[in-house]
Design a protein around this motif. Sequence first.
Motif, mmCIF file in Angstrom:
data_model
loop_
_atom_site.group_PDB
_atom_site.id
_atom_site.type_symbol
_atom_site.label_atom_id
_atom_site.label_comp_id
_atom_site.label_asym_id
_atom_site.label_seq_id
_atom_site.Cartn_x
_atom_site.Cartn_y
_atom_site.Cartn_z
ATOM 1 N N LEU A 57 58.803 47.161 39.160
ATOM 2 C CA LEU A 57 59.931 46.802 38.284
ATOM 3 C C LEU A 57 59.726 47.357 36.884
ATOM 4 O O LEU A 57 58.646 47.204 36.298
ATOM 5 N N ALA A 99 65.815 49.811 32.277
ATOM 6 C CA ALA A 99 66.009 51.070 33.008
ATOM 7 C C ALA A 99 66.116 52.271 32.069
ATOM 8 O O ALA A 99 65.948 53.416 32.495
ATOM 9 N N ALA A 147 63.589 40.709 34.449
ATOM 10 C CA ALA A 147 63.115 41.541 35.572
ATOM 11 C C ALA A 147 62.577 40.661 36.692
ATOM 12 O O ALA A 147 62.870 40.886 37.877
ATOM 13 N N GLU A 204 65.591 38.483 38.300
ATOM 14 C CA GLU A 204 66.573 39.237 39.101
ATOM 15 C C GLU A 204 65.927 40.290 39.999
ATOM 16 O O GLU A 204 66.624 40.972 40.748
ATOM 17 N N MET A 205 64.611 40.469 39.871
ATOM 18 C CA MET A 205 63.865 41.518 40.598
ATOM 19 C C MET A 205 64.525 42.892 40.378
ATOM 20 O O MET A 205 64.860 43.623 41.315
ATOM 21 N N THR A 206 64.656 43.231 39.101
ATOM 22 C CA THR A 206 65.294 44.481 38.722
ATOM 23 C C THR A 206 64.650 45.002 37.442
ATOM 24 O O THR A 206 64.034 44.180 36.726
ATOM 25 N N THR A 207 64.725 46.226 37.102
ATOM 26 C CA THR A 207 65.230 47.358 37.849
ATOM 27 C C THR A 207 64.110 47.897 38.729
ATOM 28 O O THR A 207 63.033 48.250 38.211
ATOM 29 N N GLU A 208 64.372 47.961 40.033
ATOM 30 C CA GLU A 208 63.324 48.465 40.921
ATOM 31 C C GLU A 208 63.277 49.993 40.869
ATOM 32 O O GLU A 208 64.310 50.656 40.945
#
Length: 308
Positions: free
Chosen positions: A83, A87, A278, A281-285
């Motif tokens: 992650l 981004a 992060a 929301e488990m982002t940005t992968e």
Amino acid sequence: MIEANQHNAELIERILRLKRQRNAIILAHNYQLGEVQDIADFVGDSLGLSRTAAKTEADVVVFCGVHFMAEIVSILCPDKISLLPDANAGCPMADMITAERLREEKKHHPGATVVCYINSSAAVKAESDICCTSANAVRVVESLDAEEILFIPDQYLSHYISTKVRKRIIPWPGFCSTHIRIQPQDIITLRQEHTQAKVLIHPECRPEVIALADEVLSTGGMCRFANETETRELIIGTEIGIIHRLRKENHDKKFIPASDQAICPRMKLITLENILWALEEMTTEIKVPEEVRLKAKAAVDKMLESSI
Ligand code: 13P
Ligand code: SF4
């Protein structure tokens, strides 16, 4: 101030709780904001971070750094979730070359071995023979059984290597938009003000600045040198985020930034807020496509396996 501290304390508590729930690890580059370094499980240079990423048992890696660093996790550990909390945190130098432009350049130098600085995209690494970081660049180039090296994308690191090895180094015209802000006059003035100080310079700096150094080191090398030296004053020629770590680890020494202009805006995009986001929301992968990953991994593995 008390409200800000309270806000940070709450953020940190939530980050640590989620980190445990997700079986996550937080890695931070030496240029990160102080509060980000302070919550990380490991703080280091590109080589140290790559090695830590390669052996972590965590399921999730939150990479507090720039895009190519989060890609390294995906390249080395495809089963883990990598992650990047913002981004937009890309390295401008890495963006100064593309795989397509490299393929074109290789046609002009069919006999050259391609060495890519780790500050490059996975697609560019996939077109390269071996990877290196600022900590091992000279040793990697020296170790190669090749006389002609196409070195990408940093022209200044490339120039520094060419002063240390007896090989033909073909440079690419990339550069770090942060390190070029450090000027020779900054060092000359600071040396006059701090006559006992030693000057540590990162090899992404201009050759005229490197010529004024006592030591040319990666950020990890600077931290080690600072811990070990008897010298009490050090002028630090790299991005100013490292000053936080140096002061934290060496209360008895004075660290003077070579230039207060040496700030990497992309590194500073990572904050406690977006680290929490992060993890929530488990982002940005960051996920490298398998075909590119396998080729990029060969270049990174070659560097890690040579253990230089
Ligand atoms: P190192 O920490 O590996 O010296 O790299 C500096 C850098 O610019 C990373 O983006
Ligand atoms: Fe890229 Fe320079 Fe920032 Fe490092 S300091 S991430 S090389 S722009």
